[in-house]
Design an enzyme around this catalytic site. Sequence first.
Site, PDB file in Angstrom:
ATOM      1  N   SER A 111       0.847  -1.144   0.011  1.00  0.00           N
ATOM      2  CA  SER A 111      -0.134  -0.060  -0.046  1.00  0.00           C
ATOM      3  C   SER A 111       0.746   1.198   0.069  1.00  0.00           C
ATOM      4  CB  SER A 111      -0.901   0.078   1.153  1.00  0.00           C
ATOM      5  OG  SER A 111      -2.120  -0.713   0.826  1.00  0.00           O
ATOM      6  N   LYS A 166       0.289   3.213  -2.870  1.00  0.00           N
ATOM      7  CA  LYS A 166      -0.899   4.229  -3.251  1.00  0.00           C
ATOM      8  C   LYS A 166      -0.364   5.616  -3.098  1.00  0.00           C
ATOM      9  CE  LYS A 166      -3.985   0.499  -1.551  1.00  0.00           C
ATOM     10  NZ  LYS A 166      -4.629   0.116   0.007  1.00  0.00           N
ATOM     11  N   TYR A 178      -3.221  -2.535 -10.554  1.00  0.00           N
ATOM     12  CA  TYR A 178      -3.168  -2.329  -9.230  1.00  0.00           C
ATOM     13  C   TYR A 178      -2.353  -3.397  -8.469  1.00  0.00           C
ATOM     14  CZ  TYR A 178      -4.652  -2.331  -4.358  1.00  0.00           C
ATOM     15  OH  TYR A 178      -4.845  -2.287  -2.958  1.00  0.00           O
ATOM     16  N   TYR A 214      -4.392   2.792   7.773  1.00  0.00           N
ATOM     17  CA  TYR A 214      -5.416   2.036   7.889  1.00  0.00           C
ATOM     18  C   TYR A 214      -6.553   2.820   9.088  1.00  0.00           C
ATOM     19  CZ  TYR A 214      -2.235  -1.004   5.639  1.00  0.00           C
ATOM     20  OH  TYR A 214      -1.172  -1.373   4.787  1.00  0.00           O
ATOM     21  N   VAL A 252       1.095  -3.890   3.821  1.00  0.00           N
ATOM     22  CA  VAL A 252       1.164  -5.033   4.606  1.00  0.00           C
ATOM     23  C   VAL A 252       2.475  -5.815   4.032  1.00  0.00           C
ATOM     24  CG1 VAL A 252      -1.527  -5.171   4.591  1.00  0.00           C
ATOM     25  CG2 VAL A 252      -0.037  -6.102   2.475  1.00  0.00           C
TER      26      VAL A 252
HETATM   27  N1  GLU Z   1      -2.319  -5.057  -2.408  1.00  0.00           N
HETATM   28  C1  GLU Z   1      -2.679  -5.176  -0.925  1.00  0.00           C
HETATM   29  C2  GLU Z   1      -4.323  -5.218  -1.066  1.00  0.00           C
HETATM   30  O1  GLU Z   1      -4.797  -4.746  -2.005  1.00  0.00           O
HETATM   31  C3  GLU Z   1      -2.431  -3.809  -0.373  1.00  0.00           C
HETATM   32  C4  GLU Z   1      -2.787  -3.974   1.038  1.00  0.00           C
HETATM   33  C5  GLU Z   1      -1.822  -2.788   1.858  1.00  0.00           C
HETATM   34  O2  GLU Z   1      -0.756  -3.099   1.793  1.00  0.00           O
HETATM   35  O3  GLU Z   1      -2.596  -2.165   2.618  1.00  0.00           O
HETATM   36  O4  GLU Z   1      -4.782  -6.035  -0.237  1.00  0.00           O
END
Ligand code: GLU
Length: 304
Positions: free
Chosen positions: A64, A67, A189, A240, A258
């Site tokens: 993530s 992002k 993605y 989060y 994650v």
């Molecule tokens: N590719 C992971 C997902 O979409 C990213 C999650 C993360 O790192 O928060 O679940």
Amino acid sequence: MQDFQQHLDTIHRDVLKLPNTGNVASYIPELAAVSNSKFGIHLLDIQKNKYAVGDCTERFSIQSISKVLSLSLAMRCINEAVWKRVDVEPSGDPFNHLSLLELEDGIPRNPLINAGAIVIADILVSELENPKADFLSFIRDLANDPSISYDEKVAKSERKTGFKNFAAANLLKSYGNLTNDVEDVLDFYFHQCSLHMNCVQLCDTFYLFINRGKCKRNKTYLNINQIKRINALMLTCGFYDEAGEFAFEVGLPGKSGVGGGIVALLPNNFCVATWSPALNKKGNSARGMAALEHLTTLTELSIF
Ligand code: GLU
């Protein structure tokens, strides 16, 4: 003048003494294979001095954290038009939660939760000529490092088990907030999330967020207002449903993934990346958070 190296050595030693609580992410099967004893910290200051301790040159899945980078490229492409498709409010929900998406007519709460990042991926699939290749060159240029790449195994592994992301993308499509095919958007993605980088490369890449939009080679990628917005989103939405806790304990904008990585930064001052794969219940690296709390306490440097 701060002695960052001494601080990192102290933090590394002290955090290693704490119990290594939490679990390595396993819902993406490929990530479950990573050893939970890895722990590295790297800090890059505004003068481009580097400080390192532990496993900071070993690459891991940034997940993530990517992002922030996809949002940055989307803002370079369509700037403020991004905000017609995604909101800027913290969600207070886990990263892959779907309920708010239904309540709020397919407008994701922010671009750093999965649904929001999938909308950003859709923008990039529309705007870029060769989406995966162009995004990768953007990251390589920012870091000035052509060795950065996707981890195809991780992307494939996530595609196999990414049911919630397929659900989110289909929900977005049903609300008219996804222009391209679900398969194409998620392929992009899953690749962006699979970026394989180490703590040093992450600091190099994120340097523009401490340097008013200019990368380490002094090329301008984003303007000061765009940087202000992205840093604000990292502070309010980067962890989060633990963004409040991170601001309370650490007091810096940042983003976790994650794969156990965290990048945090103090504008005009420093950028720091940590990696430790064992995650707490909210999905943030347990040792990473402890290390960053120590760092801002020892240095008395935070945005507050
Ligand atoms: N590719 C992971 C997902 O979409 C990213 C999650 C993360 O790192 O928060 O679940």
